[in-house]
Design a protein around this motif. Structure first.
Motif, PDB file in Angstrom:
ATOM      1  N   GLY A 249       5.714  10.056  -7.958  1.00 14.45           N
ATOM      2  CA  GLY A 249       5.560  11.399  -8.499  1.00 14.45           C
ATOM      3  C   GLY A 249       6.470  12.426  -7.857  1.00 14.45           C
ATOM      4  N   GLN A 250       6.607  12.379  -6.525  1.00 11.55           N
ATOM      5  CA  GLN A 250       7.390  13.388  -5.811  1.00 11.55           C
ATOM      6  C   GLN A 250       8.756  12.879  -5.363  1.00 11.55           C
ATOM      7  OE1 GLN A 250       6.549  16.612  -5.558  1.00 11.55           O
ATOM      8  NE2 GLN A 250       4.720  16.167  -6.770  1.00 11.55           N
ATOM      9  N   GLY A 251       9.077  11.625  -5.637  1.00 11.68           N
ATOM     10  CA  GLY A 251      10.411  11.105  -5.372  1.00 11.68           C
ATOM     11  C   GLY A 251      10.734  10.812  -3.925  1.00 11.68           C
ATOM     12  N   LEU A 252       9.728  10.707  -3.052  1.00 19.68           N
ATOM     13  CA  LEU A 252       9.991  10.362  -1.658  1.00 19.68           C
ATOM     14  C   LEU A 252      10.231   8.867  -1.513  1.00 19.68           C
ATOM     15  CD1 LEU A 252       7.323  12.494   0.263  1.00 19.68           C
ATOM     16  CD2 LEU A 252       9.627  13.150  -0.456  1.00 19.68           C
ATOM     17  N   SER A 253      10.958   8.493  -0.468  1.00 20.90           N
ATOM     18  CA  SER A 253      11.144   7.072  -0.175  1.00 20.90           C
ATOM     19  C   SER A 253       9.855   6.506   0.414  1.00 20.90           C
ATOM     20  CB  SER A 253      12.289   6.879   0.815  1.00 20.90           C
ATOM     21  OG  SER A 253      11.948   7.427   2.084  1.00 20.90           O
ATOM     22  N   ALA A 254       9.788   5.177   0.494  1.00 20.85           N
ATOM     23  CA  ALA A 254       8.599   4.536   1.062  1.00 20.85           C
ATOM     24  C   ALA A 254       8.380   4.967   2.509  1.00 20.85           C
ATOM     25  CB  ALA A 254       8.731   3.023   0.970  1.00 20.85           C
ATOM     26  N   SER A 255       9.461   5.072   3.279  1.00 24.64           N
ATOM     27  CA  SER A 255       9.328   5.467   4.683  1.00 24.64           C
ATOM     28  C   SER A 255       8.890   6.923   4.803  1.00 24.64           C
ATOM     29  CB  SER A 255      10.644   5.248   5.429  1.00 24.64           C
ATOM     30  OG  SER A 255      11.683   6.016   4.851  1.00 24.64           O
ATOM     31  N   GLU A 256       9.419   7.797   3.937  1.00 23.46           N
ATOM     32  CA  GLU A 256       9.014   9.207   3.966  1.00 23.46           C
ATOM     33  C   GLU A 256       7.542   9.357   3.607  1.00 23.46           C
ATOM     34  OE1 GLU A 256      13.160  11.515   2.774  1.00 23.46           O
ATOM     35  OE2 GLU A 256      11.923  10.608   1.197  1.00 23.46           O
ATOM     36  N   ALA A 257       7.089   8.594   2.610  1.00 24.59           N
ATOM     37  CA  ALA A 257       5.672   8.647   2.233  1.00 24.59           C
ATOM     38  C   ALA A 257       4.785   8.151   3.367  1.00 24.59           C
ATOM     39  CB  ALA A 257       5.441   7.815   0.978  1.00 24.59           C
ATOM     40  N   SER A 258       5.233   7.098   4.064  1.00 27.37           N
ATOM     41  CA  SER A 258       4.459   6.581   5.204  1.00 27.37           C
ATOM     42  C   SER A 258       4.362   7.613   6.318  1.00 27.37           C
ATOM     43  CB  SER A 258       5.100   5.290   5.726  1.00 27.37           C
ATOM     44  OG  SER A 258       5.006   4.251   4.767  1.00 27.37           O
ATOM     45  N   VAL A 259       5.452   8.357   6.524  1.00 26.40           N
ATOM     46  CA  VAL A 259       5.432   9.406   7.545  1.00 26.40           C
ATOM     47  C   VAL A 259       4.398  10.478   7.187  1.00 26.40           C
ATOM     48  CG1 VAL A 259       6.741  11.315   8.547  1.00 26.40           C
ATOM     49  CG2 VAL A 259       7.784   9.063   8.355  1.00 26.40           C
ATOM     50  N   LEU A 260       4.346  10.870   5.920  1.00 25.56           N
ATOM     51  CA  LEU A 260       3.378  11.887   5.507  1.00 25.56           C
ATOM     52  C   LEU A 260       1.944  11.366   5.609  1.00 25.56           C
ATOM     53  CD1 LEU A 260       4.998  13.786   2.501  1.00 25.56           C
ATOM     54  CD2 LEU A 260       4.788  14.489   4.878  1.00 25.56           C
ATOM     55  N   LEU A 261       1.733  10.095   5.289  1.00 23.25           N
ATOM     56  CA  LEU A 261       0.392   9.523   5.447  1.00 23.25           C
ATOM     57  C   LEU A 261      -0.001   9.477   6.921  1.00 23.25           C
ATOM     58  CD1 LEU A 261       0.473   6.642   2.799  1.00 23.25           C
ATOM     59  CD2 LEU A 261      -0.773   8.799   2.659  1.00 23.25           C
TER      60      LEU A 261
END
Length: 436
Positions: A249-261
């Motif tokens: 939905g927001q176009g982040l990479s897998a690593s960026e999404a993991s950082v936010l989680l």
């Protein structure tokens, strides 16, 4: 009643640490599908609604079992239920590792929900019995947020393992942790610091009466609605839809999404002690805290969902931090249950409160999956920022009635403590807002 161990002493912390380790594993099992969701969609060749069904059945079973588990907790104690829950989750995760069909995967998630349902309320009972009352709100907050380390383990190690080792090996490794913790449970955990035979002699008819009395208590229902309203958004984000929302939905990479989680977990860790101190210092404004917290969450989500196109990273950071606060904020509900119920029905009252957040969470998970199937019928490959804009907006359908019920039961509880002599000790010494 003879006290064999000091409250808050070394043995108390050993019991607590072992129980919290089991809770961390339960959270890991619960949230593992949030990271593995897109992999599961490919593995089982399923739609968005079918993918959501994994989380729905898991959370649905969890919620449905809270009241009977609370009653069993009052009857058999924390150690027995932690043991059964740990064994059930371990066997279910092994089954999920080898599941080759959608049906087999759903059955495995059902039993993960069964085992998970026995853990948290058991840990909270240990906290209530092993620590002094003045310290209980803070230890309860710390318990809830340390458990979220399980989400962190899912966000990083599990994501790495799925990428490097594949589905079966990754979930078998996860299941193996349950074997080690079962040994620690047997050796360390004791139900109570007291030589108390009252619980073991409690008959099931009396347990049923404890559930009835806990439900009749307006403070218990106020706790339920506080948990319902504050907790579900962070749970939905961590368990199912946060990772797809951030990546697709927001176009982040897998690593960026993991950082936010991971940031979400860290934010909860920071917020939790602050909330615990607030609850201990201002017990008459507990529901007021929840009302303000939910209001801030609603505003943060509104800004993200109304932002033209994809939201900037800084705004997503704000979103996950605010959403994360809902987890420790919802723990106010358990403190209300502890305040308004004696120890003999604490398990029942805690189970009732715990129903709230998970009924809200499973309802929201289902609604988001349904909306995604309507606006993106082609499945995950066709998700867009607008797809998630419509889907995540369904949270307001859950927040609004929750806020209404908090206001309703806080008024009822306030009237009760002012008019019933049995609650005279709860009336504030000064005429401040008894928010409860």
């Amino acid at each position: 009643m003879t006290q064999t161990y000091p409250l808050g002493g070394r043995r108390a912390w050993m019991v607590w640490a072992t129980a919290v380790a089991i809770y961390i594993l339960a959270i890991f099992h619960r949230t593992s599908l949030g990271v593995a969701g897109l992999v599961a969609a490919d593995r089982f060749d399923i739609s968005s609604a079918e993918l959501a069904t994994f989380a729905i059945v898991q959370l649905g079973v969890y919620a449905a079992m809270q009241i009977p588990v609370g009653a069993l907790l009052d009857r058999f104690g924390s150690k027995a239920l932690l043991g059964v829950g740990l064994i059930t989750m371990t066997m279910a995760q092994i089954g999920f590792a080898f599941a080759g069909t959608y049906t087999a995967g759903v059955v495995a998630r059902v039993f993960i929900g069964v085992g998970d349902a026995m853990v948290f309320v058991s840990v909270l009972r240990l906290v209530a019995l092993w620590f002094p009352p003045a310290r209980t709100p803070i230890v309860t907050q710390v318990t809830g947020i340390i458990g979220q380390v399980g989400s962190l383990l899912a966000a990083y190690p599990l994501a790495f393992a799925l990428r490097e080792f594949g589905w079966t090996t990754s979930f078998l490794i996860a299941a193996g942790a349950g074997v080690a913790l079962s040994v620690a449970l047997v050796l360390v955990v004791i139900d109570s610091p007291y030589d108390d035979q009252e619980r073991t002699d409690l008959k099931m008819r009396a347990v049923g009466r404890a559930v009835h009395l806990a439900w009749k208590e307006p403070g218990t229902r106020l706790g339920l609605w506080c948990h319902f309203t504050a907790q579900f958004s962070s749970n939905v984000f961590a368990v199912m839809w946060g990772y797809p929302f951030l990546t697709v939905g927001q176009g982040l990479s897998a690593s960026e999404a993991s950082v936010l989680l991971a940031l979400m977990v860290l934010a909860g860790v920071i917020a939790s002690p602050a909330f615990g101190v607030f609850v201990a210092r201002y017990p008459y404004s507990r529901s007021t805290l929840v009302l303000w917290l939910v209001g801030v969450m609603m505003v943060a989500w509104a800004v993200v969902l109304l932002w033209p196109g994809r939201a900037p990273v800084w705004l997503l950071v704000v979103l996950v931090v605010v959403t994360a606060a809902g987890g420790p904020g919802s723990m106010v509900g358990f403190d209300l249950a502890r305040t308004f119920n004696p120890s003999t029905r604490l398990g029942s009252a805690t189970g009732i409160v715990n129903v709230g957040g998970f009924v809200a969470a499973l309802s929201t998970v289902a609604l988001i999956g349904i909306v995604l199937d309507v606006v993106a019928p082609g499945g995950p490959a066709t998700y867009t920022v607008d797809s998630f804009r419509w889907a995540m907006a369904v949270q307001y359908l859950v927040w609004i009635p929750g806020l209404v019920m908090i206001v309703r039961y806080r008024r009822r509880t306030r009237r009760l403590i002012q008019t019933d002599n049995a609650y005279a000790h709860m009336i504030p010494p000064r005429r401040i807002d008894p928010g409860w």
